[in-house]
Design a protein around this motif. Structure first.
Motif, PDB file in Angstrom:
ATOM      1  N   VAL A  85     -76.876  13.263   8.670  1.00 14.30           N
ATOM      2  CA  VAL A  85     -77.978  14.418   7.259  1.00 14.30           C
ATOM      3  C   VAL A  85     -77.005  13.839   5.909  1.00 14.30           C
ATOM      4  O   VAL A  85     -75.696  14.238   6.121  1.00 14.30           O
ATOM      5  N   ASP A  86     -77.601  13.589   4.698  1.00 14.19           N
ATOM      6  CA  ASP A  86     -77.056  13.479   3.788  1.00 14.19           C
ATOM      7  C   ASP A  86     -76.236  14.165   2.961  1.00 14.19           C
ATOM      8  O   ASP A  86     -77.336  15.760   3.050  1.00 14.19           O
ATOM      9  N   ASP A  87     -76.021  14.367   2.128  1.00  9.20           N
ATOM     10  CA  ASP A  87     -74.503  15.660   1.877  1.00  9.20           C
ATOM     11  C   ASP A  87     -75.907  16.438   0.662  1.00  9.20           C
ATOM     12  O   ASP A  87     -75.286  17.881   0.653  1.00  9.20           O
ATOM     13  N   ILE A  88     -76.696  16.081   0.210  1.00  9.96           N
ATOM     14  CA  ILE A  88     -77.683  17.032  -0.499  1.00  9.96           C
ATOM     15  C   ILE A  88     -77.810  17.680  -0.231  1.00  9.96           C
ATOM     16  O   ILE A  88     -78.174  19.170  -0.065  1.00  9.96           O
ATOM     17  N   THR A  89     -78.478  17.674   1.366  1.00  9.27           N
ATOM     18  CA  THR A  89     -79.313  18.039   2.048  1.00  9.27           C
ATOM     19  C   THR A  89     -78.298  19.017   3.224  1.00  9.27           C
ATOM     20  O   THR A  89     -78.413  20.197   3.283  1.00  9.27           O
ATOM     21  N   TRP A  91     -74.642  20.261   2.211  1.00  4.72           N
ATOM     22  CA  TRP A  91     -73.670  20.952   1.226  1.00  4.72           C
ATOM     23  C   TRP A  91     -74.372  20.962  -0.266  1.00  4.72           C
ATOM     24  O   TRP A  91     -73.494  21.804  -1.064  1.00  4.72           O
ATOM     25  N   GLY A  92     -75.196  20.251  -0.878  1.00  3.02           N
ATOM     26  CA  GLY A  92     -76.003  21.374  -1.704  1.00  3.02           C
ATOM     27  C   GLY A  92     -75.401  20.177  -3.301  1.00  3.02           C
ATOM     28  O   GLY A  92     -74.954  19.762  -4.038  1.00  3.02           O
ATOM     29  N   VAL A  93     -74.497  18.833  -2.862  1.00  3.14           N
ATOM     30  CA  VAL A  93     -73.942  18.172  -3.457  1.00  3.14           C
ATOM     31  C   VAL A  93     -73.588  16.754  -3.626  1.00  3.14           C
ATOM     32  O   VAL A  93     -74.815  16.141  -2.146  1.00  3.14           O
ATOM     33  N   GLU A  94     -73.657  15.764  -4.223  1.00  2.00           N
ATOM     34  CA  GLU A  94     -74.331  14.380  -4.420  1.00  2.00           C
ATOM     35  C   GLU A  94     -72.918  13.362  -3.116  1.00  2.00           C
ATOM     36  O   GLU A  94     -73.385  12.998  -2.496  1.00  2.00           O
ATOM     37  N   ASP A  95     -72.124  13.854  -3.063  1.00  2.00           N
ATOM     38  CA  ASP A  95     -70.886  13.081  -2.723  1.00  2.00           C
ATOM     39  C   ASP A  95     -70.151  14.196  -2.148  1.00  2.00           C
ATOM     40  O   ASP A  95     -69.246  14.317  -2.704  1.00  2.00           O
ATOM     41  N   TYR A  96     -69.640  14.491  -0.873  1.00  2.00           N
ATOM     42  CA  TYR A  96     -68.639  15.357  -0.404  1.00  2.00           C
ATOM     43  C   TYR A  96     -68.014  14.198   0.680  1.00  2.00           C
ATOM     44  O   TYR A  96     -68.913  13.797   2.307  1.00  2.00           O
ATOM     45  N   TRP A  97     -67.058  14.823   0.981  1.00  5.31           N
ATOM     46  CA  TRP A  97     -66.378  14.450   2.509  1.00  5.31           C
ATOM     47  C   TRP A  97     -66.419  15.095   3.201  1.00  5.31           C
ATOM     48  O   TRP A  97     -64.912  16.196   2.657  1.00  5.31           O
ATOM     49  N   ALA A  98     -66.242  15.143   4.074  1.00  4.58           N
ATOM     50  CA  ALA A  98     -65.681  16.421   5.155  1.00  4.58           C
ATOM     51  C   ALA A  98     -64.410  16.160   6.259  1.00  4.58           C
ATOM     52  O   ALA A  98     -64.862  14.695   6.843  1.00  4.58           O
ATOM     53  N   SER A  99     -64.102  17.322   6.613  1.00  8.51           N
ATOM     54  CA  SER A  99     -63.407  17.372   7.975  1.00  8.51           C
ATOM     55  C   SER A  99     -63.594  17.485   8.686  1.00  8.51           C
ATOM     56  O   SER A  99     -64.730  17.705   8.711  1.00  8.51           O
ATOM     57  N   PRO A 100     -62.996  16.838   9.616  1.00 11.47           N
ATOM     58  CA  PRO A 100     -64.094  17.230  11.293  1.00 11.47           C
ATOM     59  C   PRO A 100     -64.336  18.649  11.720  1.00 11.47           C
ATOM     60  O   PRO A 100     -64.810  18.573  12.130  1.00 11.47           O
ATOM     61  N   LEU A 101     -63.257  19.473  11.380  1.00 14.46           N
ATOM     62  CA  LEU A 101     -63.900  20.669  11.710  1.00 14.46           C
ATOM     63  C   LEU A 101     -64.837  21.063  10.855  1.00 14.46           C
ATOM     64  O   LEU A 101     -65.913  21.343  11.650  1.00 14.46           O
TER      65      LEU A 101
END
Length: 224
Positions: A85-89, A91-101
């Motif tokens: 799933v892309d970040d905008i969908t 997390w609501g931002v263009e670019d977000y790097w998520a932690s494994p959690l």
């Protein structure tokens, strides 16, 4: 007789050392997933908890396995249990790097999230970070378009053809057989490396703000 006793003693010490190494690796890995389990149920609910329970089972199965088995299993598990799933969908931002959690909690993520999760899990399973690179590439899509993409690369030796752990192509292939990918740069906890020479440092990974941010969140969760 003395030679025989000495040889047996050396074999005993070697076996004991290997057993301790395996035990240490399993305890470290188990602690990581157990800590994740406690947090994921509180934040993301029962379905996410069950997702991480399956991760816990996978860790138990491969804690003492060969390094190649760990690389294969972590690649397969992440690709099968995380939905793109892309970040905008997500997390609501263009670019977000998520932690494994966050990735396993949501059960979803984009290419950076897949790669960071695989990198972190393999480190927790005892694979040296010197063999792992988070690698930015330009990916040629089936349509012919080129887009930025991230994969995890695994180097069995410093000069070997790395294996590519990818969420676009689930098959674990050497980079030499991935003509659709052109490396731009790579990094891990220790350094930032030039595109075609993963042994040549080009700077510090602290220069990558998104990487700093995700490491900070992992530390705050006690899950670095």
């Amino acid at each position: 007789m003395r030679r025989h006793v000495t040889s047996s003693f050396v074999r005993l010490l070697t076996g004991l050392g290997l057993a301790l190494c395996m035990l240490w690796s399993q305890i470290q890995a188990d602690d990581y997933v157990l800590a994740m389990l406690e947090k994921v149920r509180q934040r993301y609910g029962e379905e996410a908890y069950q997702n991480v329970m399956r991760l816990n089972e996978m860790f138990a199965q491969i804690a003492g396995a060969s390094e190649m088995t760990k690389v294969n299993m972590v690649n397969d598990f992440t690709n099968q249990h995380v939905l793109f799933v892309d970040d905008i969908t997500l997390w609501g931002v263009e670019d977000y790097w998520a932690s494994p959690l966050e990735t396993f909690g949501k059960g979803a993520g984009d290419c950076e999230d897949f790669s960071i999760a695989k990198y972190t899990l393999l480190k927790k399973l005892g694979v040296s970070q010197d063999k792992l690179r988070l690698t930015y590439v330009r990916a040629r899509m089936p349509s012919g378009s080129i887009r930025p993409h991230m994969v995890l690369t695994y180097y069995a030796t410093p000069n070997s053809d790395p294996l590519v752990l990818d969420n676009l192509n689930f098959e674990l292939l050497p980079a030499s057989r991935r003509g659709d990918l052109s490396p731009v740069f790579s990094f891990n906890d220790k350094g930032l490396f030039v595109a075609n020479n993963p042994n040549m440092r080009a700077g510090s990974p602290s220069n990558i703000s998104k990487w700093r941010d995700v490491l900070t969140r992992m530390r705050q969760d006690g899950l670095e």
